[in-house]
Scaffold this motif. Structure first.
Motif, PDB file in Angstrom:
ATOM      1  N   GLY A   1       0.814  -1.214   0.000  1.00 12.48           N
ATOM      2  CA  GLY A   1       0.000   0.000   0.000  1.00 12.48           C
ATOM      3  C   GLY A   1       0.845   1.260   0.000  1.00 12.48           C
ATOM      4  O   GLY A   1       0.518   2.250  -0.673  1.00 12.48           O
ATOM      5  N   ALA A   2       1.945   1.254   0.741  1.00 12.97           N
ATOM      6  CA  ALA A   2       2.841   2.410   0.761  1.00 12.97           C
ATOM      7  C   ALA A   2       3.427   2.658  -0.624  1.00 12.97           C
ATOM      8  O   ALA A   2       3.480   3.800  -1.107  1.00 12.97           O
ATOM      9  CB  ALA A   2       3.951   2.192   1.786  1.00 12.97           C
ATOM     10  N   ALA A   3       3.859   1.587  -1.282  1.00 12.68           N
ATOM     11  CA  ALA A   3       4.426   1.711  -2.623  1.00 12.68           C
ATOM     12  C   ALA A   3       3.378   2.175  -3.626  1.00 12.68           C
ATOM     13  O   ALA A   3       3.653   3.011  -4.502  1.00 12.68           O
ATOM     14  CB  ALA A   3       5.020   0.370  -3.050  1.00 12.68           C
ATOM     15  N   GLU A   4       2.163   1.642  -3.499  1.00 11.74           N
ATOM     16  CA  GLU A   4       1.075   2.031  -4.393  1.00 11.74           C
ATOM     17  C   GLU A   4       0.765   3.518  -4.253  1.00 11.74           C
ATOM     18  O   GLU A   4       0.545   4.222  -5.237  1.00 11.74           O
ATOM     19  CB  GLU A   4      -0.150   1.188  -4.063  1.00 11.74           C
ATOM     20  CG  GLU A   4      -1.307   1.360  -5.022  1.00 11.74           C
ATOM     21  CD  GLU A   4      -2.502   0.502  -4.646  1.00 11.74           C
ATOM     22  OE1 GLU A   4      -3.425   0.386  -5.469  1.00 11.74           O
ATOM     23  OE2 GLU A   4      -2.523  -0.033  -3.520  1.00 11.74           O
ATOM     24  N   THR A   5       0.768   3.991  -3.024  1.00 12.90           N
ATOM     25  CA  THR A   5       0.503   5.409  -2.769  1.00 12.90           C
ATOM     26  C   THR A   5       1.579   6.284  -3.403  1.00 12.90           C
ATOM     27  O   THR A   5       1.279   7.286  -4.066  1.00 12.90           O
ATOM     28  CB  THR A   5       0.453   5.668  -1.257  1.00 12.90           C
ATOM     29  OG1 THR A   5      -0.626   4.925  -0.691  1.00 12.90           O
ATOM     30  CG2 THR A   5       0.263   7.135  -0.950  1.00 12.90           C
ATOM     31  N   ALA A   6       2.836   5.928  -3.189  1.00 13.84           N
ATOM     32  CA  ALA A   6       3.933   6.721  -3.739  1.00 13.84           C
ATOM     33  C   ALA A   6       3.915   6.712  -5.260  1.00 13.84           C
ATOM     34  O   ALA A   6       4.143   7.744  -5.909  1.00 13.84           O
ATOM     35  CB  ALA A   6       5.266   6.198  -3.216  1.00 13.84           C
ATOM     36  N   ALA A   7       3.636   5.546  -5.848  1.00 13.54           N
ATOM     37  CA  ALA A   7       3.594   5.444  -7.305  1.00 13.54           C
ATOM     38  C   ALA A   7       2.453   6.269  -7.888  1.00 13.54           C
ATOM     39  O   ALA A   7       2.603   6.935  -8.923  1.00 13.54           O
ATOM     40  CB  ALA A   7       3.458   3.982  -7.714  1.00 13.54           C
ATOM     41  N   ASP A   8       1.307   6.214  -7.228  1.00 10.21           N
ATOM     42  CA  ASP A   8       0.161   6.962  -7.726  1.00 10.21           C
ATOM     43  C   ASP A   8       0.434   8.460  -7.698  1.00 10.21           C
ATOM     44  O   ASP A   8      -0.031   9.196  -8.581  1.00 10.21           O
ATOM     45  CB  ASP A   8      -1.073   6.633  -6.875  1.00 10.21           C
ATOM     46  CG  ASP A   8      -2.345   7.129  -7.512  1.00 10.21           C
ATOM     47  OD1 ASP A   8      -2.802   6.519  -8.494  1.00 10.21           O
ATOM     48  OD2 ASP A   8      -2.890   8.153  -7.038  1.00 10.21           O
ATOM     49  N   MET A   9       1.181   8.923  -6.699  1.00  4.63           N
ATOM     50  CA  MET A   9       1.549  10.335  -6.643  1.00  4.63           C
ATOM     51  C   MET A   9       2.338  10.725  -7.889  1.00  4.63           C
ATOM     52  O   MET A   9       2.018  11.708  -8.566  1.00  4.63           O
ATOM     53  CB  MET A   9       2.384  10.604  -5.394  1.00  4.63           C
ATOM     54  CG  MET A   9       2.938  12.010  -5.300  1.00  4.63           C
ATOM     55  SD  MET A   9       4.371  12.140  -4.199  1.00  4.63           S
ATOM     56  CE  MET A   9       5.643  11.328  -5.161  1.00  4.63           C
ATOM     57  N   THR A  10       3.358   9.942  -8.231  1.00  3.05           N
ATOM     58  CA  THR A  10       4.174  10.245  -9.404  1.00  3.05           C
ATOM     59  C   THR A  10       3.356  10.180 -10.682  1.00  3.05           C
ATOM     60  O   THR A  10       3.444  11.074 -11.538  1.00  3.05           O
ATOM     61  CB  THR A  10       5.351   9.263  -9.498  1.00  3.05           C
ATOM     62  OG1 THR A  10       6.222   9.459  -8.380  1.00  3.05           O
ATOM     63  CG2 THR A  10       6.144   9.469 -10.783  1.00  3.05           C
ATOM     64  N   LEU A  11       2.544   9.145 -10.826  1.00  4.86           N
ATOM     65  CA  LEU A  11       1.763   8.981 -12.044  1.00  4.86           C
ATOM     66  C   LEU A  11       0.730  10.091 -12.217  1.00  4.86           C
ATOM     67  O   LEU A  11       0.483  10.549 -13.341  1.00  4.86           O
ATOM     68  CB  LEU A  11       1.076   7.617 -12.029  1.00  4.86           C
ATOM     69  CG  LEU A  11       2.020   6.421 -12.197  1.00  4.86           C
ATOM     70  CD1 LEU A  11       1.336   5.126 -11.796  1.00  4.86           C
ATOM     71  CD2 LEU A  11       2.535   6.344 -13.631  1.00  4.86           C
ATOM     72  N   GLY A  12       0.133  10.525 -11.112  1.00 13.16           N
ATOM     73  CA  GLY A  12      -0.822  11.620 -11.199  1.00 13.16           C
ATOM     74  C   GLY A  12      -0.183  12.899 -11.693  1.00 13.16           C
ATOM     75  O   GLY A  12      -0.836  13.722 -12.353  1.00 13.16           O
ATOM     76  N   LEU A  13       1.088  13.080 -11.380  1.00 15.94           N
ATOM     77  CA  LEU A  13       1.822  14.256 -11.843  1.00 15.94           C
ATOM     78  C   LEU A  13       2.277  14.096 -13.293  1.00 15.94           C
ATOM     79  O   LEU A  13       2.089  14.985 -14.126  1.00 15.94           O
ATOM     80  CB  LEU A  13       3.032  14.490 -10.940  1.00 15.94           C
ATOM     81  CG  LEU A  13       2.752  14.807  -9.474  1.00 15.94           C
ATOM     82  CD1 LEU A  13       4.031  14.677  -8.650  1.00 15.94           C
ATOM     83  CD2 LEU A  13       2.171  16.206  -9.334  1.00 15.94           C
ATOM     84  N   LEU A  14       2.884  12.969 -13.587  1.00 20.80           N
ATOM     85  CA  LEU A  14       3.442  12.751 -14.917  1.00 20.80           C
ATOM     86  C   LEU A  14       2.355  12.696 -15.985  1.00 20.80           C
ATOM     87  O   LEU A  14       2.521  13.240 -17.083  1.00 20.80           O
ATOM     88  CB  LEU A  14       4.260  11.458 -14.934  1.00 20.80           C
ATOM     89  CG  LEU A  14       4.927  11.093 -16.259  1.00 20.80           C
ATOM     90  CD1 LEU A  14       5.921  12.165 -16.684  1.00 20.80           C
ATOM     91  CD2 LEU A  14       5.623   9.730 -16.151  1.00 20.80           C
ATOM     92  N   LEU A  15       1.242  12.036 -15.672  1.00 19.06           N
ATOM     93  CA  LEU A  15       0.165  11.875 -16.658  1.00 19.06           C
ATOM     94  C   LEU A  15      -0.992  12.832 -16.377  1.00 19.06           C
ATOM     95  O   LEU A  15      -2.150  12.525 -16.682  1.00 19.06           O
ATOM     96  CB  LEU A  15      -0.324  10.422 -16.652  1.00 19.06           C
ATOM     97  CG  LEU A  15       0.735   9.368 -16.997  1.00 19.06           C
ATOM     98  CD1 LEU A  15       0.110   7.991 -17.101  1.00 19.06           C
ATOM     99  CD2 LEU A  15       1.483   9.710 -18.279  1.00 19.06           C
ATOM    100  N   HIS A  16      -0.679  13.972 -15.824  1.00 20.42           N
ATOM    101  CA  HIS A  16      -1.706  14.992 -15.625  1.00 20.42           C
ATOM    102  C   HIS A  16      -2.267  15.396 -16.991  1.00 20.42           C
ATOM    103  O   HIS A  16      -1.509  15.583 -17.951  1.00 20.42           O
ATOM    104  CB  HIS A  16      -1.099  16.203 -14.923  1.00 20.42           C
ATOM    105  CG  HIS A  16      -2.111  17.209 -14.484  1.00 20.42           C
ATOM    106  ND1 HIS A  16      -2.641  18.151 -15.325  1.00 20.42           N
ATOM    107  CD2 HIS A  16      -2.707  17.409 -13.278  1.00 20.42           C
ATOM    108  CE1 HIS A  16      -3.520  18.906 -14.673  1.00 20.42           C
ATOM    109  NE2 HIS A  16      -3.565  18.476 -13.419  1.00 20.42           N
TER     110      HIS A  16
END
Length: 804
Positions: free
Chosen positions: A657-672
């Motif tokens: 869950g921690a990794a999923e949260t961190a990854a989602d943060m990056t993806l939300g920024l990169l694929l904005h």
């Protein structure tokens, strides 16, 4: 008949006495009298305030505020919070006095009274309140001010309703005037009212900060203030000057010129001798620190705030900016005091630098800073997470962490005071050697000899850009100087020195486009700094141990201390992402010989993309196994908070869950979506540039096509990959992007589908991903991206602008 006659005589005999009892002039002898800008009287027997109005249609300033708040950062009703300032005047209408707010947005600055009247009548004004006249004494009118003071001027009810916390109304039976903070002064009068709001709570926030959520009691403050006299010199606004704009429309302007007039907000400051290179001020700018601020914070705030005097000295002022302790008998909301207030809340939140300004001219009358008291604790925790076994030998070995937290508080004091001096954020300052306290600084740790060094984590003193903004706003020019040219020369010199100014919306990670302006970042190159932060993060994890908490503290505390370390890269990731599809530009005018804007070179964008994709690699996101051994289920009394890790595994810690949260943060920024559309524009305008399809192909290659052999790392990478797929689906169905974005995302999904079909039935994860793709293709209108464990609160780090 005789009885009736006697009764009539008795009534007529008593009538003058009754009339005398009803006369305000007679009754006011028993009232407490207050002298000031307005004289007023308080009747304790009825809890009423009566105001004496001597001058009609004379403008003054009305300001409402909160003198005691709710203590919830999320609701945002803080002690000392200022409301809107309004120019108002009293106007007689029959048996009433109306409190009128003129419309200052639209003006006619002309000597022709008919032209002025035409504009005044064209736009609506507002009558704020109507007061029946209690008594007229000569040319003065007495009005009952109590109802006005007891209304919800600050909009507490509306704020609670909009926050989903319930419907509340003022309960008059539980409300009263607060005479302890009701005072009169020669140029202002202050009124305070204790208001109790009655209602049915709907949300959790009210319940968390009130003893009885059905009854919320706060204090609202009202100030009537004499407007400044004439003589204030309004200063023109330049988009690159770093100050807040103040604007209005002048309908007396010739047709060939712009109706909108822009100036800056600033304090009134003049040299005693404007011809001298160095001079004292006629009246220095003096700020006062809340006397409820504890040590060692008090000394840190005083030191940091006083840095501004360096900038004023640089333009020839002697001791023009001063910071003192607030006198014990002073009220922080008294307009005579510029104040730094130490505000307590139940959760960490933003600090604010606000001002009361003259709406006619933009002159700052009062600067008011609100600093959240919990922010220093967040900086302390960041230092605690990165320190090397700080409590291994002693539970009192905290000085290094405290020193770092206090260093941030010094900078924060200067930052928020800067807002009240009229200055906006400069989020590009970190790219030019930290040239402004008006940036948001991330602690700049260094790796020296394999150890994390805390010294120099925060800058001290004024930056070069801060001196430019002070020079533009507050320079006092000798007689005969062309002030317009002198002001532009200040900015030209700054530009030639390589100083950059970029403010709020250009710097925000969600939608911001500037490649050098970011929040909470460091370094000239955001991608280089991200690489460095990831290396530093790895070092800190290698040394992290139970000695990062004090003895006898449960491991639940260690888990919370680990949060800022695990997400240490989050803000530098935001900065590096903005280089992908990023632009370089300034707030240039036509007269400046500079290119208005350009795309960031492709090589720099590709470097940033590769750095960002490192934050999606399982080897970066997997919490080391030895650390996981120290995170058992939390004990009673140490429940999760909004600043804790979240997961999907109940009471046990969830590393996936921690990794999923961190990854989602990056993806939300990169694929904005806005970034994706910019990449399409970029490729169309410059075919050799980086395009969206290339970004998506590289992303897929580094995630979906990057299997791990280790079972734990494989599991981490798999949750990352499912988030990649979800974000591709978001872009494929997004209605607010260019169709090329939808097409590129859909192509990436189809390519992945073909790859999954080749995997066969033996791969359960491949079958599940395939199932989701096929469901998406069949019912794209039903697609929901799905929630991930919420990322713990971060911004404000150690901490919406207008303010930090």
């Amino acid at each position: 008949m005789r009885l009736f006659f006697k009764s009539l005589c008795l009534f007529l005999f008593c009538l003058p006495t009754l009339n005398a009892q009803e006369s305000f002039s007679e009754k006011s002898k028993d009232y407490k009298a207050y002298e000031g800008y307005f004289d007023f009287y308080y009747d304790a027997s009825t809890d009423k305030v009566f105001l004496k109005v001597d001058a009609l249609e004379t403008e003054f300033l009305y300001v409402y505020s909160l003198s005691s708040g709710m203590g919830s950062n999320d609701i945002g009703l803080d002690r000392g919070q200022l409301g809107n300032e309004q120019v108002v005047y009293f106007k007689k209408a029959g048996n009433k006095l109306l409190l009128v707010q003129p419309n200052l947005e639209y003006r006619a600055l002309t000597e022709n009274p008919l032209e002025k009247k035409a504009v005044e009548q064209a736009f609506a004004k507002s009558v704020i309140y109507g007061f029946p006249i209690v008594e007229t004494i000569g040319t003065s009118h007495i009005i009952d001010l109590s109802g006005f003071l007891m209304q919800d001027a600050h909009g507490v009810s509306a704020r609670l309703k909009s926050a989903g916390e319930g419907s509340y109304t003022v309960d008059a039976s539980r409300s009263a005037l607060n005479m302890e903070r009701t005072k009169g002064f020669p140029e202002n009068v202050e009124f305070d009212a204790l208001l109790t709001f009655k209602g049915e709570p709907k949300g959790r926030l009210v319940r968390s900060v009130t003893p009885n959520p059905n009854l919320i009691t706060v204090n609202q403050h009202h100030s009537f203030i004499k407007l400044p006299d004439a003589g204030f010199e309004m200063r023109e606004f330049h988009p690159g000057c770093g100050s807040y704009p103040f604007a209005y429309y002048d309908y007396a302007t010739p047709v060939e010129s712009s109706l909108e007039k822009r100036f800056i907000t600033r304090h009134r400051l003049e040299k005693k001798n404007p011809e001298a290179a160095t001079s004292e001020a006629v009246e220095p700018i003096v700020y006062y620190l809340d006397n409820g601020t504890p040590e060692p914070v008090r000394s840190a705030l005083l030191e940091g705030g006083r840095w501004w005097n360096q900038a004023f000295e640089a333009i020839g002022y002697t001791n023009a900016f001063q910071l003192k302790m607030l006198p014990d008998d002073a009220d922080p909301l008294d307009v005579r005091y510029n104040v730094i207030q130490w505000v307590h809340r139940s959760t960490r939140g933003w600090s604010y630098g606000s001002s009361i300004t003259d709406p006619r001219t933009g002159e700052i009358i009062k600067g008011h800073v609100s600093l959240g008291s919990l922010r220093i604790r967040q900086d302390f925790m960041i230092a605690q997470a990165l320190a090397d076994k700080p409590f291994e030998t002693s539970d009192t070995n905290h000085q290094k962490m405290l020193d770092l937290a206090l260093a941030r508080i010094r900078q924060l004091s200067a930052h928020e005071i800067g807002h009240t001096l009229g200055f906006a954020h400069n989020f590009a300052a970190s790219s030019t050697d930290k040239t402004s306290v008006m940036d948001y600084p991330h602690p700049d740790f260094k790796l020296i000899g394999g150890k994390i060094d805390f010294s120099g984590a925060y800058e001290t003193g004024m930056g070069d850009w801060d001196k430019v903004t002070v020079a533009y706003s507050y320079s006092d020019f000798p007689t005969g100087t062309d002030s317009h040219k002198a002001l532009w020369d200040i900015l030209d010199t700054a530009r030639e020195a390589g100083l950059i100014y970029i403010s709020d919306r250009d710097a925000r990670a969600q939608g911001g486009a500037h490649a050098k302006a970011h929040l909470w970042d460091n370094g000239k190159s955001a991608s280089d700094e991200l690489d460095r932060v990831l290396e530093l993060r790895e070092t800190a994890m290698d040394q992290f141990s139970p000695a990062n908490i004090r003895s006898e503290e449960p491991y639940a505390v260690l888990e919370d201390v680990f949060v800022p370390l695990y997400f240490l890269h989050r803000y530098q990731t935001e900065a590096a992402v903005k280089m992908v599809g990023g632009m370089d530009y300034s707030y240039a005018t036509r007269d400046e010989s500079t290119t208005p804007w350009s795309f960031l070179p492709r090589k720099e964008q590709e470097q940033a993309l590769n750095s960002v994709l490192e934050t999606l690699d399982a080897e970066q996101l997997a919490i080391p196994r030895n650390i996981l051994e120290w995170f058992p289920p939390r004990p009673v009394g140490y429940s999760q908070t909004r600043e804790s890790f979240r997961g999907r595994s109940g009471l046990s810690f969830d590393p996936l869950g921690a990794a999923e949260t961190a990854a989602d943060m990056t993806l939300g920024l990169l694929l904005h979506p806005e970034r994706a559309s910019r990449l399409v524009n970029q490729k169309g305008l410059e075919p050799g540039q980086l395009g969206l399809e290339e970004v998506l192909n590289t992303l897929v290659s580094k995630t979906l096509e990057n299997p791990k052999k280790d079972a734990y790392l494989s599991g981490v990478q798999e949750v990352v990959n499912f988030r990649v797929l979800k974000h591709l689906m978001v872009l494929a169905t997004h209605a607010e992007v260019h169709p090329q974005v939808n097409a590129a995302a859909l192509q990436a999904i189809n390519t992945q589908k073909r790859s999954l079909l080749k995997a066969g039935d033996g791969d359960a994860l491949a079958r599940e991903m395939l199932r989701r793709i096929e469901a998406f293709e069949k019912y794209p209108e039903k697609f929901q991206p799905g929630d991930v464990p919420k990322i713990p609160d971060g911004s404000p780090i150690g901490m919406a602008c207008s303010q930090e």
